[in-house]
Structures are given as structure tokens and as C-alpha cells.
Design an enzyme around this catalytic site. Structure first.
Site, PDB file in Angstrom:
ATOM      1  N   TYR A 116       0.452  -1.403   0.276  1.00  0.00           N
ATOM      2  CA  TYR A 116       0.215  -0.189   0.411  1.00  0.00           C
ATOM      3  C   TYR A 116       1.196   0.794  -0.384  1.00  0.00           C
ATOM      4  CZ  TYR A 116      -4.412  -3.188   0.891  1.00  0.00           C
ATOM      5  OH  TYR A 116      -4.736  -3.938   1.049  1.00  0.00           O
TER       6      TYR A 116
ATOM      7  N   TYR B  16     -11.388  -0.835   0.810  1.00  0.00           N
ATOM      8  CA  TYR B  16     -11.524  -0.698   2.052  1.00  0.00           C
ATOM      9  C   TYR B  16      -9.828   0.513   1.958  1.00  0.00           C
ATOM     10  CZ  TYR B  16      -7.764  -3.601   4.099  1.00  0.00           C
ATOM     11  OH  TYR B  16      -7.201  -4.393   4.651  1.00  0.00           O
ATOM     12  N   ARG B  17      -8.891   0.181   1.092  1.00  0.00           N
ATOM     13  CA  ARG B  17      -7.166   0.894   1.341  1.00  0.00           C
ATOM     14  C   ARG B  17      -7.062  -0.109   0.367  1.00  0.00           C
ATOM     15  NH1 ARG B  17      -3.993  -3.083   5.607  1.00  0.00           N
ATOM     16  NH2 ARG B  17      -1.819  -2.105   5.644  1.00  0.00           N
TER      17      ARG B  17
END
Lengths: 513, 513
Positions: free
Chosen positions: B91, B464-465
Site C-alpha cells: 500500500y 477499504y484501503r
């Protein structure tokens, strides 16, 4: 009561605003007669309720009407006080913090939009009451259980937004919300979590969404008007069991709180429980004059007479277990091993299995029976709750109970208390019960409340919730870094609500520093 | 990599800002050489990482230094990108959304301020890593367990703020935070919850406080820099048990997700679980070339060879149980009854009791072994995660897996997936694994990612991310009422951070509409 107007609003301006509101909801849903206004007063007010008298009420039927009302409130500079069903008893009912504020009564928006039996959740409007949802589940034979607060005639969403609780594993009501729809103070409409994507299929499945999560920002706040909420429900378990335990001595609180907190941390007790004193039962079953008519607080000897008469404890609490039969029985064993040696007798659990009568189960069943307590003194009764949050520690709880009992006695008021145990905390919910027609008793109650706030703050405890009369006082105790959190809240309040039209003064947000 | 500057900041202005920062932290903690800057690049970048190259890094040692840096960042208009330990791999690692942003490296603030063994919580700083906390608990013989993510070299607080998860009942990391201390973008310092009262004794006991709860507003956001957090820990249980289950067929996902979701809703499974495909194991134990060297995605025949070779399933998952022995055994029984008939064989649980070796337990033990997957292709490996949230429904999961597998194959990429099951949702975490030295593969990965975003959105699912490269794209899919939530976030961002100095562009907050 005579008409009251918001600060800076003339009777003519109020008239114009109400006429504009009537254009949205129809004149029958603008409630401004003396009778109407009196209906929205705090039934339990400490005094005549004038300080928190609403200017009128308006009751919308749709999200669009809420948006239109909020925009008109800005235009006319007339503030609104949103309530679900107005039953926040002990914490102000439907009464606003500031006199003249118009109650935004959401009770007409009472649709149960969706209940999903497989995934065990609902999507509801703020006017849906506990009885409504309970009846809906029952009438449709849905194998879903819900959590209800002690007195359950209020709004499911309203209670959750005030951080109310119930006594099942779904009893942290604000934590069981999954997805809010909110009208912001200038009329925009948002959805939190996954609902921020139109048509998202996981809105009621996942609480947080993408980015910052606003859901808990609309609890106990004046940042918007919640118009829908998702709610997680409990799948009907295979078995439940419950047991009420009575502890004879005042000092038993010390070992019991430690034991219960241990069971709670270890997930054997999975619900909030009320660890309450003898007055919980006595004030429902009897009146004070049955026991004592002398001066001052009810003495220990009369307390003992009550305890002996009803064969109850100085303290009592109810434990509930839910799940597959094996789990429930295993947890019963652990509880017995921990509690029975201290108690000196066996616990008698009431068991329920699928098909048994609901009353036998540990599920939440709405009731308003505990409201009976306000008849304790006779006259027009009332109560107000003082609820500081503490570590779940037996020695601290005992010290707190000693200090509080002495304070109540100093004030000549009967000591009604409970320690509500949450997952990792206890909340010492004290009720000051009074006769509204006894001006001296009301004055003593008010003075005691302010003493308790100061006592709690100096012990390092703060309240989680309070009556409008004390919102400013409690807010002042949150003083880290010169009230830094209050500064932040006030800044955001001014941004979102420059005209201060939504619930001005709620929980002290936006009060002058 | 050559020096990069934030938009609108000249090399001279950057120099002046870094000199000012050095005045706060000492010049040894302003890290601006080419080597330094390269250290903070995303090690798994899709491409050379230039789009997200930091301008420098600065590492404070105290709250006061963070406040001073934030104030200087405003003065010099140089933005900061806060990271706990910078290990948000897949991420973006420590890399900022916008090039030239200065990484605010919190890893020197690594104090474990307090661990309370009785109440099972800790108060820690953002530089505390999972290994640090684990070692602290072990070295001090504290009977407390913690939840760890799959790869655990990151920051405990950082992971929680990104809504990372672990695989014990304490695995919803952001929900286990209890009390934050935060430096706001203009330098003010707040504490959330009960910590908003100076000296409050329940800060780590009760999550919500009085009034709106800001805690979840600092997750996945750019509204402040978290400098301390409370964290709930798990009391060491009497017993734990764990079992890994392998399912032979692709289609098994349908019944298994339904069964597991039922167990999760009924609180038998009390943790997040990873329902992953065969590549989870294969990519740790081997390299792709061991199995297939042809063109396109790895074919089903090679997949079957892997499955047969390791005697694993197309899917596998691990269940964990914790508690008193009676509870664990009761839950084992329920799981056996539900799973074994479908599986056609007995489950073999590994049991642990107090005193047994830690490895045998179901507790979280930090490891970085799964990072091995990035060697799948050889070369400089990388991966990026695509993680839409869905209802925990077997039929939907099967349809999703079919659609995703086809998309991966279209793109010529190997299908690495899992369905992480939360309390009421599943998150379909897909890893795009690539060789960073293979420009064509990187380009295909990037294109696939954008296709997947569109696919998910049209199915009604959102992420969500995400990685900084895709934050804008994902944010765009949250389109309810014309991106109303993004409007609200942008408004608050401008209020709190008028100069845009904290994590500009994080999760799309404040992006031009």
C-alpha cells in the site's frame, strides 16, 4: 408555559419561520400551541423546565423535508433540536439545551426499511422505537434478537446516538450502528462508511468505509441530523441462560466488580450488566413512605428493612449467556466456579432453548416498568442521571460508592446507584430521584449534581452523558491542553453550521470558552 | 533518484524548510541525501516510484518536536507525510501520495509508555513495532497476547490507523485503539475520548468520551499526526486451539464462506480469517519458474500440479479458538459439526494450554515470512493489494472469484487472492505480484488494477484501503450524492489544514472534485 423564543429571534421572526416550516411539512406538523410546547418540555425537569423550554416543534416525514427544514432554519436563523422519539428521560427528554429551540421531532420517520434475516441487520429511520422493531421481528417470525435499554419506549437510533446501552452482546448501541445517513447543518446529505458509494452492497456489513470514519462524530453531537442507520442484530442463539445474583453487603462490591470485570475481559460475560443497589428494586416495587418518613436521606436501618423484606441484596446484578448449548454450559461452569465460593450458595440459572417462551430467554424485551421509580417520593416525580466512567476496579468502585453515598446523605437524598459494566470500563450511573413539586428537594438535587461533577473530576473521572442543564459543566471538565478537544469541536461546528441551527449547545459543543 | 520538490516549492525554499526542521530535531535527523531519499521510496512501486518520491525525511523524538515541525511546515508551506515505521507494504510503504512531500518518520518515538497487566491494555507511541511490543510482553512475563498482521515488521499504531487486521479476537486493529493523542495540522494537541480530561483515569478503558468521538477520524486520514495511542490487549487464555483447513475445489468457496460467516456471526469464530488460494503457500515456498515458464498467467494445470505437490487445497484457511477449556472444546465441537461433513474428514486441531510452547498456541507471533511472495517472479519483486469489501455471502464470493480470475488471466497475471472474513463482511484482498524489472508486467498490473476498480464499483463493492497510486481513483468511486462525503472531508481538511501540510492527497481527501 408562556412562549419562549431563541436568543435574538423576535416573535415575528419565529412566526415567519414556523410558517415557512409549515410550507414544507404541512401546518398540522408544526406544533406551536401552548399545549404542544408543554408536551415537549422535560417531564423530569429540575425546576419548571423554563431553561430548556422549546419554542415549538416540527415533524418532518422524509429526508427531503429534513433537508428543506434545515435550509429554512438557516435562512430564518431559528435553531432546531433533533430528537428520535424524545424519550431521553433522565437526560432531558426532548427538551433542548437552549430555550426557544424548535424540536425537530423525527418520530414520523419510522420506517423499518429493511431487515436482513441471513446477515442479521436492519436499516431503519430514527422514529423507529424499540417496541416497533421488536414487534416487527416477532410478527414476521424473524430469528433475530435485539438489545434494548432498561426503559425502552425511545428511539433505537436516538438511544444509540446518545451512547445508550442494553444488556446483551449487542448492547453497546452506538457500536452496533453500521452506516449512517445524515443531513448536514446546511442541508447536504451524506452517507458514512461504504454507503458513501451509491448502491454499495456492503453498507450494513462493514462499519468503516474508506478514509476517516464519521459515524461516531454524529453521536452526542450537533454536526448533523441522522435520517437512517444500519443496525446489527443478534441471530437467535440455540440456547440462553440468565441468573440474578444478590450480594448482601455494601463491601461486596469490591470483590464482585473485580470478578465480573475478569469474566468480561475474558469474554465469558459478553454483555453490559447493571450492578445496582437495593433501591433499583425497592423503588419499582414500593414508595419511600412505605419505609421511611423522617428527615434526611433514608437511613441504613430502613435500607436493611427493605433488603430483609424483599430478600434482596445490597447489590444485585443479572448475567446472561447466549450461544450454542455447549458454549453456554461451559460459561455457566466458569461463572459458578468464580462466583459461588464467594456467595456461599449455588447460582440458579434460568435456561431457554429455541421454542421456549420469550420471557424465559435472556433476549432483550422492551419494557417501561423501571420508569415506576419516579413515583418513589410521590408528587410529580423526576430523576436525572450522573454517570462518570471509571476503570473496572473493585477497590476504586468501593471507594466511589462510599464517597457518593456520603454525598447523597449530606444532601438529604436517597442513594440510588449502579455500576454499569462495559467491555473495559464501569460507568457509575447514579440517579437523583426527586419530587418536582418539592422546591427544596429540587434545589438540593441540583446542588448535589454540581458537587458530584467536581468530585468526579478531582478523582480523575468524567461523565459519558448528561442532562442539558449540566452539559456546559461537564464539558468544562474536559480540560486537557486548555480544552483542546472543545476548541476542535467548536471550530468544526462553526464550519459545518455557521448559523448554529442544529442543536446549539449540545454537550457543550460551541459554547464560548 | 534525483531530488524532487513539492508542487510550488523551489529548491531554495525546500533547503530553508529542511534547515528549520534541523533546528528542531538536529541535523542528523533530517534525511535528505540521495541515499536517504531512496530509502523512503516505495520498495514495491509500480514503476520507478517517481510519482511518489519523497523530497526528504525528518524524524522527531517527541510530541513537542512534532508540534514544532508541523508549525514550521505551515510557515514554509512544505508538506509532511507521517509514517509509523514506513512498512505499509503493498500500500505504498513510506512513500507519499504527492512527490516531494517530506516523510515525517515517527520511528524514533518508540516508547512503550505503559502496559497494564490487570486491565490488559497498553499506551504506546507510533514508532513501536509489533516485534517491540511482543518482546516487551515476553521479556516482562506479562500474560497478555497481541494481534499481529500477516507481515509484522510495521508499526502497531500505523497498521491500526490504516485499518490493518490480525487473526485473533483483537484483530480489528483500529477498533482496539482506546484513546489517541494527536497533533493537529496547525500544531495544537488533542486527546480523544476520556483523555480529553487532563489526568483522566479511564482513558484506556472507555473508547468514546463525551460528545462526538474523533478516534476513527484519524484513521486513513490527513487530519492530524497521531503521537500516542491506547491499545487493548488479550489476557492470556487458559487454552487455545487452531486448525488449518484445505478445500480441494475452486467451487468450495461457496459453501465454505456461508458456513464460516455463520460461525462468525454466532461468535464461534471470533477472529478475522484469511480464506486464501493455493498461491499463498506456493509463493512462499517456491518460485513461479519451478512450475511454469510459458506465456500468460499460470494455467490451471500448473495450479493443480502445485496443489498436488504440496498436498494443499485450492483454498485454505486457519481457525483459532481462545478461552477457558470448556469454551474452546464446545466451539471445536460446533466447528466439527459444521465443517467435517462437507470436508469428508476429521479436523486436526493443535491445542495449547498455559505453559506449552508459544508456537503451538493460536496467539499472534510477529513474522515477516510471507514477504517471501515478492520473489515469485525473480527480479526485484513487488506487490500491490486490491481489496474490495463485500457481504459475506458464498454465492457472491464465488462469482467474484470467477470474475477476478478471468481478469487476472486476461492480463496475463497469476491470480493471488484471499477473502479476509471480518465480523460481518468479507474483504477480497487480491495481490498483484510483479517483477519491477519487467516494464511490461508492471504496465499490465497497473492497467489491471484500474479495470478491477471499475469492475468492483459496478458490482457495488468499494475498497477499504489502497496504494497512493490509486487513492484518487478509489475515492472517485465513493459517489453517493455527487461525492458528498468527499465534499465534507475536503471542507474539514481546509479548515484544519489550510496550507495542506499533512499528508496531502491521502485517500483522496482534499483532491479537486
Amino acid at each position: 408555559m408562556e412562549a419562549v423564543y431563541p436568543h435574538g429571534v423576535t416573535p415575528q421572526a419565529m412566526q415567519a419561520a414556523l410558517a415557512a416550516f409549515a410550507g414544507v411539512v404541512g401546518s398540522e406538523w408544526v406544533l406551536a400551541s401552548e399545549n404542544d410546547r408543554d408536551t415537549y418540555l422535560d417531564a423530569y425537569a429540575l425546576g419548571d423546565g423554563h431553561n430548556h423550554a422549546p419554542g415549538a416543534a416540527v415533524a418532518p416525514a422524509s429526508v427531503e423535508e429534513v433537508q428543506a427544514l434545515v435550509r429554512l432554519a438557516n435562512e430564518h436563523r431559528v435553531p432546531l433540536w433533533p430528537v428520535g422519539r424524545g424519550k431521553n428521560l433522565g437526560y432531558g427528554g426532548s427538551a433542548p439545551r437552549l430555550p426557544g429551540t424548535v424540536v425537530l421531532d423525527m418520530s414520523r420517520m419510522n420506517r423499518i426499511i429493511d431487515v436482513d434475516a441471513k446477515f442479521a441487520h436492519a436499516l431503519i429511520e430514527p422514529g423507529v422505537g424499540y417496541f416497533d422493531l421488536y414487534n416487527h421481528l416477532r410478527d414476521n417470525n424473524l430469528p433475530l434478537w435485539m438489545s434494548v435499554p432498561g426503559n425502552a419506549w425511545g428511539s433505537v437510533i436516538g438511544n444509540a446516538l446518545e451512547r445508550g446501552i442494553g444488556y446483551t452482546p449487542y448492547g453497546d448501541h452506538s457500536d452496533m450502528l453500521c452506516g449512517l445517513e445524515v443531513v448536514l447543518p446546511q442541508g447536504d446529505l451524506i452517507r458514512t462508511g461504504m454507503g458513501a458509494m451509491a448502491g454499495n452492497k456492503a453498507w450494513q456489513h462493514y462499519q468503516h468505509g474508506f478514509g476517516p470514519d464519521w459515524a461516531q462524530m454524529f453521536a452526542q453531537s450537533n454536526f448533523g441530523v441522522v435520517t437512517k442507520a444500519g443496525l446489527w442484530l443478534q441471530p437467535e442463539p440455540e440456547m440462553s441462560a440468565k441468573v440474578t445474583v444478590h450480594l448482601p453487603a455494601f463491601e461486596d462490591i469490591a470483590w464482585a466488580i473485580d470478578a465480573l470485570a475478569e469474566l468480561r475481559r475474558r469474554d465469558v460475560i459478553q454483555h453490559n450488566l447493571v450492578f445496582g443497589n437495593y433501591l433499583h428494586d425497592a423503588s419499582v416495587w414500593s414508595q419511600r413512605a412505605d419505609w421511611y418518613t423522617g428527615p434526611g436521606a433514608i437511613p441504613d436501618s430502613a435500607a436493611q428493612a427493605i433488603i430483609d423484606n424483599y430478600n434482596i441484596g445490597w447489590w444485585s446484578f443479572t448475567l446472561r449467556l447466549f450461544g450454542y448449548e455447549g458454549t453456554v454450559k461451559a460459561h455457566m461452569r466458569v461463572i459458578r466456579d468464580m462466583i459461588e465460593p464467594r456467595l456461599g450458595k449455588a447460582l440458579e440459572f434460568t435456561e431457554w432453548r429455541q421454542g421456549d417462551p420469550a420471557e424465559q430467554s435472556a433476549r432483550g424485551i422492551p419494557t417501561v416498568l423501571p420508569l415506576q421509580i419516579v413515583n418513589w417520593h410521590g408528587g410529580r416525580g423526576g430523576h436525572v442521571g450522573f454517570s462518570p466512567v471509571m476503570p473496572p476496579d473493585g477497590a476504586l468502585a468501593l471507594a466511589q460508592a462510599r464517597r457518593m453515598k456520603a454525598r447523597f446523605e449530606e444532601a438529604g437524598l436517597d442513594y440510588y446507584t449502579s455500576f454499569t459494566m462495559g467491555r473495559r470500563h464501569i460507568s457509575n450511573v447514579n440517579l437523583l430521584i426527586y419530587n418536582r413539586d418539592d422546591a427544596d428537594m429540587v434545589a438540593r438535587s441540583k446542588a448535589l449534581f454540581r458537587t458530584l461533577i467536581a468530585d468526579a473530576a478531582s478523582a480523575g473521572y468524567a461523565e459519558y452523558r448528561t442532562h442539558p442543564e449540566f452539559m456546559g459543566d461537564i464539558a468544562q471538565t474536559f480540560d486537557f491542553n486548555g480544552h483542546a478537544l472543545a476548541r476542535l469541536n467548536a471550530q468544526v461546528k462553526r464550519l459545518l453550521d455557521p448559523n448554529g441551527v442544529i442543536a446549539p449547545g449540545k454537550n457543550g459543543i460551541g459554547d464560548a470558552a
